[in-house]
Motif scaffolding. Structure first.
Motif, short mmCIF file in Angstrom:
data_model
loop_
_atom_site.label_atom_id
_atom_site.label_comp_id
_atom_site.label_asym_id
_atom_site.label_seq_id
_atom_site.Cartn_x
_atom_site.Cartn_y
_atom_site.Cartn_z
N ILE A 1 4.45 -6.38 -2.13
CA ILE A 1 4.73 -5.16 -1.21
C ILE A 1 3.62 -5.07 -0.15
CG2 ILE A 1 4.99 -2.66 -0.93
CD1 ILE A 1 7.30 -4.04 -2.20
N ARG B 1 10.07 -0.71 4.03
CA ARG B 1 9.18 -1.30 3.06
C ARG B 1 9.43 -2.72 3.33
NH1 ARG B 1 10.85 -0.46 -2.46
NH2 ARG B 1 8.64 -0.59 -2.81
N THR C 1 4.00 -2.99 3.11
CA THR C 1 4.18 -1.97 3.75
C THR C 1 5.36 -0.98 2.61
OG1 THR C 1 4.05 -2.95 5.87
CG2 THR C 1 4.93 -0.50 5.67
N ASP C 2 4.65 0.08 2.57
CA ASP C 2 5.41 1.04 1.60
C ASP C 2 5.50 2.37 2.21
OD1 ASP C 2 6.91 2.30 -0.14
OD2 ASP C 2 5.55 1.76 -1.80
#
Length: 138
Positions: free
Chosen positions: A54, A62, A56-57
């Motif tokens: 991950i 996402r 970008t959350d």
């Protein structure tokens, strides 16, 4: 964390530059394309047998880097159809191949996108071919 449209475009553009570069070529229709997959980033990643890293959350987006036997790719999920379309439209200026489903996109080279399509379904879109453009000095 709330991302603005320019931030989303920049995130998408950086991902495309890292993984796809400026590509050219044509895509051929696949013989047997499954029904387009739906679900979370993790469930889509599981379908194609990758462990998402991950990057970008956020509520709107996402995004993860994935790798499976087909190769490396970006997998992103979106909160809205509009957010997805804006991200794709901005990112396509950087070239690359895009596998597009409902509120998700996978970005990689032509071979990776074709392999993913056999598992996830979706539609293939191709970014701008920058090899056709000459360099411009300002």
């Amino acid at each position: 964390m709330r991302l603005t449209r320019p931030m989303l475009a920049l995130t998408g553009a950086a991902a495309v530059l890292v993984l796809a570069g400026c590509g050219s070529g044509d895509t051929k229709a696949e013989d047997a394309v499954p029904t387009t997959a739906t679900g979370s980033l993790e469930s889509l990643a599981a379908e194609v047998k990758c462990s998402p890293d991950i990057q970008t959350d956020a509520d709107e987006l996402r995004q993860a880097i994935c790798k499976n036997k087909a190769g490396r790719f970006i997998l992103a999920t979106f909160a809205t159809d509009r957010g997805q379309r804006e991200w794709i439209n901005d990112a396509k200026d950087y070239g690359g191949y895009y596998l597009v489903g409902r509120k998700w996109v996978a970005v990689g080279d032509d071979g990776v996108v074709k392999a993913l399509r056999k598992k996830l379904g979706g539609d293939v879109e191709i970014g701008t071919n920058h090899k056709a453009h000459g360099s411009h000095d300002s």
